[in-house]
Design an enzyme around this catalytic site. Structure first.
Site, PDB file in Angstrom:
ATOM      1  N   ASN A   1      -1.730  -8.961  -5.103  1.00 43.59           N
ATOM      2  CA  ASN A   1      -2.642  -8.302  -4.175  1.00 43.59           C
ATOM      3  C   ASN A   1      -2.233  -6.844  -3.979  1.00 43.59           C
ATOM      4  OD1 ASN A   1      -4.721  -8.388  -1.844  1.00 43.59           O
ATOM      5  ND2 ASN A   1      -2.891  -7.506  -0.913  1.00 43.59           N
ATOM      6  N   GLU A   2      -3.029  -5.921  -4.530  1.00 46.28           N
ATOM      7  CA  GLU A   2      -2.997  -4.481  -4.282  1.00 46.28           C
ATOM      8  C   GLU A   2      -1.790  -3.757  -4.858  1.00 46.28           C
ATOM      9  OE1 GLU A   2      -5.872  -4.118  -0.372  1.00 46.28           O
ATOM     10  OE2 GLU A   2      -3.708  -3.804  -0.084  1.00 46.28           O
ATOM     11  N   ASN A   3      -0.914  -4.445  -5.579  1.00 44.32           N
ATOM     12  CA  ASN A   3       0.299  -3.766  -6.042  1.00 44.32           C
ATOM     13  C   ASN A   3       0.039  -2.759  -7.151  1.00 44.32           C
ATOM     14  OD1 ASN A   3       1.579  -5.346  -4.182  1.00 44.32           O
ATOM     15  ND2 ASN A   3       2.501  -6.747  -5.664  1.00 44.32           N
TER      16      ASN A   3
END
Length: 837
Positions: A430-432
């Site tokens: 998630n979003e890395n």
């Protein structure tokens, strides 16, 4: 194989013992009663040794727990009904997190991953202990100290939250998030048991279930067999009367395949039935059954279409070859203490999703891999499930010991969840990847001596290899958001899936219409919990949006200011009290209303873009505690106005009026598998009910499609934007609710503060009808029965009332509510708009 539960509800007596208490701890007894599964917090709560951390300012009071050390103890013995077993193993389905497991003082092993299953051979120890048994101890070290030590060893790395949570394999949100408290847990959080066996047993069973080109079901089971001696044995897989067998002689991995003709496929809800079959996997030696694993499976195919097209890169789920528009919500852990989440609670929350017309749940990467019950219920309910690997908003070292832990964790959970028909994607993080591009992480990593790994190798190499090896029937995607390739920005709207957060953080929610995403996997807007939840959890005096406990239950940076900023272009400003604070009652109504409208605006617009856009997953379905957040159901399981908006905007048949290039456009969306005849009328009316123009509509909207209807110049031309409304009444819409378009925002409308007649009907079997009739066009009409009864709720809110046209809603309550009191909970925008003027 024989399994003996060691959980508390099976009769095992567990105790909790403080080993080292951190600063701020109260005086505790040496021995405390414990419940397994559970964690230290829940045991201290049950013993009345701490106050509820969900209430008031108590989160801060209980912070010492996560910095202390603890031991769980129980006396265990070899299973009396399997005393002759050759092997006895102690199995933990979840230890949170830095644990040392000992039996009668002899160390069996150490753990450092909340997300894995652990097993230890205790055959000799329990044999020697006899019927008196041996003392099992699980000691939990300070997870903060462990993570900080590894951070010091490997070198610090960026984390969007200033904790060492990215240096330990533990639920990231445990360390606090922008919707959750910092309640760092320790304990035996999932079940524990003894497994005893002789000769051979099934160590693991991993089914892959799909459909072949001829429409027959295919079941391929990979079984790992443990055997003590060579012998002629078979692994049989059976679906109904059909079966296939393969021989096994020693320990090792074997694969059996069964073809099942004339199957009924499993479909997501709204597209067909959720047909499931019983799968039995049996290990036999001659006529003796040594081990059996049974479960339900469903036959379906799943593919993710990312074939480049003229608009970029699509992100379209194909279930059984049919493109499905995803109407979803993100899922966070349902409780800060997951051991408290029962199957019944999972069912209630997933039913909230089903009742809101959703067809997908995304299990977000800062939480946990959920229990079998969660995915089994998704299978049963027809809710597609998207599973993140557990990486969120941080960089993750690719060095040891984390690399080995992450590989073992991934293998464990991909195998555990294989075969669920609802599971249709594994997502790397998630979003890395987005954060590495846009959040300043590159510079920080490159500035470190020798540079630093940050997790990319997990997402692009390790995790897709594991999914392809263990369960290739489920697609893998590198991240959310992700464009699909390294040389296109990961949050590019034209490619893959994207997150849209500027409309919460910086700009008005109408900027959602500036985006044409292929798939929006995160977007949302904040609003407070229900009134009854706030009154239970917050005891501030005086109570206002910025009172101390209210702010402690608002974790988003500058969150309350963003709520007001997002409200001001659309709604009147809440009144202020004598001490200068916003009036809590007005703020609460307007903030909840604005949250609902913001999410509905984005969702509705993107649905009209079908097939360019093929999915929205709003943030978020649920909460883990009572808090101001982006959720549609609050931390006590109460539906907020956003839930009602999500239900309407995600209806299978949906209509929206918006501005086009030359006039108004009626968009009709049909996500159903049958045609929709949309027949009715579109009118321009004044607020008194007078009709100024109208246009008849009678069109067929094909299955799984959208249709645009240009409205006539007469209907599109509104001479007085403050006094007129465009309304469409069409057959087939949810609840026969009309579709409304206004040229002006509510605060600019000439709304009249005329009383609404409220007629309360007779309560029957938990339902009390309420009919509302307005004298003039009325906006935002909403009843709030939870002000009278915390468990009461109403079937719809944010109603548009037309002059002289009664609207009936259903109030759900365990006992009848007083009619006058119920009428007093009605709120309308008309009253506040007039007062603001």
């Amino acid at each position: 194989m024989h399994s003996t539960s060691l959980d508390s509800d099976s009769g095992t007596t567990w105790t909790l013992h403080p080993v080292r208490l951190a600063e701020g701890a109260p005086v505790l007894p040496d021995t405390i009663g414990a419940t397994v599964p559970g964690v230290v917090h829940t045991d201290l709560l049950d013993a009345a040794l701490i106050v509820d951390p969900y209430l008031g300012m108590n989160e801060q009071v209980d912070a010492w727990i996560g910095h202390s050390e603890w031991a769980y103890r129980a006396r265990i013995a070899a299973p009396a009904d399997d005393a002759a077993a050759e092997h006895i193993e102690l199995v933990f389905d979840g230890l949170d997190t830095i644990a040392t497991v000992s039996l009668d003082g002899v160390e069996l092993g150490r753990t450092r991953n909340q997300h894995r299953t652990y097993r230890f051979d205790v055959t000799d120890a329990l044999r020697a202990a006899g019927v008196a048994g041996a003392e099992l101890e699980v000691r939990f070290d300070d997870v903060w100290a462990h993570a900080e030590a590894l951070r010091d060893e490997l070198g610090d790395r960026p984390n969007d939250y200033p904790t060492p949570g990215n240096f330990v394999r533990k639920m990231a949100a445990n360390f606090g998030w922008d919707w959750g408290p910092q309640l760092v847990t320790a304990g035996i959080w999932r079940t524990v048991r003894l497994e005893s066996w002789s000769g051979a047993r099934l160590m693991s069973v991993v089914p892959q279930v799909t459909v072949d080109d001829e429409g027959a079901g295919l079941v391929q089971v990979t079984a790992v067999v443990n055997a003590t001696t060579p012998a002629v044995r078979t692994v049989r897989i059976a679906v109904g009367d059909l079966f296939a067998e393969v021989p096994v002689e020693t320990s090792g991995t074997t694969t059996a395949t069964l073809r099942v003709p004339e199957i009924e496929r499993w479909w997501p809800r709204g597209m067909g039935a959720q047909r499931r079959y019983d799968l039995d996997v049996t290990l036999r030696e001659a006529a003796d059954v040594l081990d059996v694993r049974s479960r339900k499976i469903g036959f379906r195919t799943v593919a993710l279409d990312t074939t480049p097209d003229a608009h970029g890169t699509p992100f379209t789920f194909l279930i059984n070859g049919t493109p499905v528009f995803i109407r979803g919500a993100n899922w966070i852990p349902e409780d800060c203490f997951p051991s408290r989440v029962t199957r019944e609670r999972y069912r209630a929350r997933l039913t909230d999703a089903v009742d809101a017309n959703l067809n997908m749940i995304r299990v977000w990467g800062g939480g946990i891999y959920e229990s079998f019950d969660f995915y089994d219920l998704c299978d049963e309910l027809g809710l597609l499930s998207w599973q993140d690997f557990l990486f969120a908003c941080a960089t993750y070292p690719e060095e040891q010991p984390l690399a080995g832990e992450i590989e073992a964790e991934a293998r464990d959970n991909v195998a555990r969840l294989a075969g669920h028909p609802s599971l249709v994607i594994w997502n790397g993080n998630n979003e890395n990847i987005w954060a590495w591009h846009d959040w300043g992480w590159q510079a920080k990593l490159e500035a470190a001596p020798g540079g630093k790994s940050w997790g990319l190798g997990y997402y692009t190499d390790l995790l897709p290899e594991i999914v392809a090896e263990i369960d290739p029937s489920v697609p893998y995607w590198e991240g959310s958001p992700y464009s699909g390739v390294a040389d296109i920005h990961p949050n590019d709207p034209a490619h893959g899936n994207m997150h849209i957060w500027d409309t919460w953080n910086r700009v008005d929610y109408r900027h959602y219409a500036d985006y044409r995403p292929r798939f929006a996997s995160e977007f949302g807007f904040q609003g407070p919990a229900t009134w009854s939840t706030i009154q239970h959890a917050i005891a501030d005096e005086p109570q206002h949006p910025d009172s101390p406990a209210m702010l402690l239950h608002q974790k988003a940076g500058d969150g309350n200011a963003k709520i007001i900023r997002g409200m001001l272009p659309h709604l009147p400003t809440p009144a202020r009290t004598a001490d200068g604070h916003y009036d809590l009652e007005q703020w609460h109504y307007l903030a909840q209303l604005n949250q609902a409208r913001a999410v509905a605006f984005g969702t509705g617009y993107w649905r009209t873009l079908r097939p360019l856009c093929m999915g929205t997953i709003m943030w978020q379905l649920n909460d883990c505690w009572p808090v101001t957040s982006w959720s549609m159901v609050d931390g006590y399981g109460r539906r907020k106005p956003l839930w009602h908006a999500v239900r309407r905007v995600n209806a299978e048949r949906f209509a929206l009026i918006r501005r086009g290039e030359t006039g108004l456009v009626l968009h009709l969306v049909n996500d159903g598998v049958t045609s929709w005849r949309a027949a009715g009328v579109v009118q321009t009316q004044d607020f008194g009910g007078g009709v100024h123009a109208e246009q008849e509509i009678d069109v067929i909207v094909a299955p799984l499609s959208s249709l645009r209807v240009d409205l006539s110049r007469g209907v599109s031309t509104v001479r007085d934007t403050g006094h007129q409304v465009v309304v469409a009444r069409l057959d087939g819409l949810l609840d026969d609710r009309p579709v409304v378009f206004l040229y002006a925002e509510d605060l600019d409308l000439a709304l009249q503060d005329a009383p609404v007649d409220v007629q309360v009907g007779t309560w029957v079997d938990g339902v009390q009808p309420v009919t509302l009739t307005a004298q003039t066009f009325t906006r935002g009409a909403s009843l709030f029965p939870d002000r009278l009864d915390a468990a009461a709720w109403v079937s719809d809110v944010d109603l548009d009332l037309f002059a002289g046209e009664p609207v009936t809603v259903q109030v759900h309550a365990d006992t009848p509510l007083d009619a006058a009191a119920l009428a007093s909970t009605l709120r309308t925008l008309n009253t506040l708009v007039r007062a603001a003027r």
